[in-house]
Enzyme design. Structure first.
Site, short mmCIF file in Angstrom:
data_model
loop_
_atom_site.label_atom_id
_atom_site.label_comp_id
_atom_site.label_asym_id
_atom_site.label_seq_id
_atom_site.Cartn_x
_atom_site.Cartn_y
_atom_site.Cartn_z
CE1 TYR A 134 -5.35 2.14 10.33
CE2 TYR A 134 -4.38 1.52 8.25
CZ TYR A 134 -5.33 1.79 8.98
OH TYR A 134 -6.55 1.74 8.45
NE ARG A 191 -1.85 -1.69 3.82
CZ ARG A 191 -2.31 -2.02 4.75
NH1 ARG A 191 -3.39 -1.43 5.13
NH2 ARG A 191 -1.57 -2.53 5.78
CG ASP A 221 -3.68 -4.47 14.14
OD1 ASP A 221 -4.35 -5.30 14.78
OD2 ASP A 221 -4.43 -3.86 13.43
CD GLU A 224 -3.61 2.83 15.45
OE1 GLU A 224 -3.31 3.37 14.24
OE2 GLU A 224 -2.64 2.92 16.30
CG HIS A 228 -1.67 -1.02 15.01
ND1 HIS A 228 -2.89 -1.06 15.37
CD2 HIS A 228 -1.51 -0.83 13.83
CE1 HIS A 228 -3.71 -0.90 14.12
NE2 HIS A 228 -2.63 -1.12 13.17
CE LYS A 268 0.99 -2.34 9.64
NZ LYS A 268 -0.24 -2.32 10.17
#
Ligand SMILES: NC(=O)C1=CN([C@@H]2O[C@H](COP(=O)(O)OP(=O)(O)OC[C@H]3O[C@@H](n4cnc5c(N)ncnc54)[C@H](O)[C@@H]3O)[C@@H](O)[C@H]2O)C=CC1
Ligand SMILES: CC(=O)C(=O)O
Length: 374
Positions: free
Chosen positions: A93, A15, A269, A117, A95, A74
């Site tokens: 993101y 991506r 994740d 997120e 996490h 990511k």
């Protein structure tokens, strides 16, 4: 503002954080966009597609990070921590609950780290997680169905069965976006589906949505143990926003599963929801076996269907990126409560409670931090 788009470097992460349409939106608002060479290649966007909308293509990751705001997909990997610096806006993101080193690096360098997120609307929805949860939920069943095949180590069960032969049993723990999409796919294949959730109202909605065609069960250790025991495919789909995933399936429960069953722990994740999921796997080497059960724990599942995922992700991220670029982070956060919930680290402090709790760090609300800064 100058916005940078580095190429993703996680294993098989195809991506990219922006499409040519996203570049156009930022440029129309008076901003500059720099895109690392071939950043869009894995999603079938060429350098020329980006430059046609006004982006500048740069040769190195360092140039794509030397900007006011970096957009990624990511979380940064350790080789990228060196690009962090005070005041840089990082929109991606993150996490952070299972990532103590990354959390500390963002704090030390005083990065303004905004996690896709944890951006959350008043109704509790997580609009920047939702499209990737839709993708991963749908993928979980197609992946599980594949690994149930004998040549992949599975028990040789076809999820839909055939007339005269039992259907496969799919058990989904967590009936949110991932869980609902997993159930849709599993029902579509003709499997028997059980969904467990702690939220009884959510189970009522699911019962209505699927018109009684799924078995709903309240999530407690008794119900989880009996559902897991009969599962051919177990999908881990729980979330407590921002927090480490609760470990709901114990090692003893996994030992009770029949050999050749498959676990797809989508919640990996956030650290994983199954005790025997003790590592993150990659698209290159996606599974391992424990107690005869195949475990799949890839933390960037949507990276495998990058064209679909990049379009779905950027549909929802770009409007927030435009707000950040137009107003600067402080005003954008003040004006948009949902965006404010995305701020995980700011000015060296952890501003998301569940992340602070996960690492035993002090918590400071984003409003508090902004007040002190001005
Ligand atoms: N591995 C990957 O590539 C991807 C992973 N994800 C992850 O999948 C997970 C689920 O995401 P969403 O479905 O969007 O979250 P969601 O918030 O829509 O749904 C989570 C559900 O879990 C339920 N839940 C919480 N505690 C529970 C418990 N003890 N027992 C049963 N259910 C419980 C909640 O009530 C909620 O319905 C997240 O960790 C998310 O980050 C999402 C996309 C891609
Ligand atoms: C949500 C997430 O971690 C992903 O799409 O990779």
């Amino acid at each position: 503002m100058i916005v940078g788009i580095p190429k993703e470097i996680k294993n098989n992460e195809n991506r990219v954080a922006i499409t040519p349409a996203g570049v156009a939106a930022l440029v129309q608002n008076g901003h500059s966009v720099v895109v690392e060479n071939n950043a869009g290649k894995g999603s079938n966007f060429t350098n020329e597609d980006y430059s046609a909308q006004g982006a500048k293509i740069v040769e190195t990751a360092a140039e794509a990070w030397a900007v006011d705001m970096v957009m990624k997909v990511k979380e940064p990997l350790p080789s990228e921590y060196g690009y962090f610096r005070e005041g840089l806006i990082l929109f991606t993101y993150l996490h952070l609950a299972p990532e103590p080193e990354l959390t500390r690096a963002l704090m030390e360098k005083k990065v303004v780290a905004i996690a896709y997120e944890t951006i959350q609307l008043d109704n509790g929805a997580l609009p920047l997680l939702m499209p990737m949860s839709e993708v991963a939920g749908r993928m979980s069943v197609q992946i599980g169905a594949q690994f149930l095949e004998k040549q992949y180590g599975g028990k040789g069960v076809l999820l839909g069965g055939v007339p005269g032969v039992p259907k496969g049993e799919v058990v989904v723990i967590g009936g949110g976006i991932v869980g609902t999409n997993a159930a849709k796919m599993a029902l579509g294949l003709g499997a028997n589906v059980t969904i467990l959730d702690v939220n009884a109202d959510r189970l009522r909605q699911l019962d209505d949505l699927f018109q009684g065609r799924v078995q709903t069960l309240i999530s407690n250790s008794f119900n989880i143990a009996s559902a897991v025991k009969k599962a051919d495919l177990l999908v881990g789909a729980v979330l407590i926003p921002g927090a480490r995933a609760p470990r709901l399936v114990t090692e003893d429960m996994v030992k009770d599963m029949t050999p050749g069953s498959v676990i797809v722990d989508v919640a990996i994740d956030q650290g994983g929801s199954i005790e025997t999921v003790d590592r993150i796997t990659t698209h290159d080497n996606p599974t391992y076996e424990k107690h005869g059960v195949i475990h799949y724990a890839v933390a960037n599942m949507p990276g495998a269907v990058a064209r679909t995922s990049t379009l779905a992700l950027t549909n929802v991220t770009v409007p927030y990126a435009v707000q950040l670029a137009n107003k600067g982070y402080a005003q954008a956060i003040r004006d948009n409560k949902a965006l404010a919930k995305g701020v995980n680290v700011i000015d060296g402090k952890v501003s998301y409670k569940a992340v602070a709790d996960a690492h035993n760090l002090p918590y400071a609300s984003v409003e508090e931090v902004l007040l002190v800064k001005n």
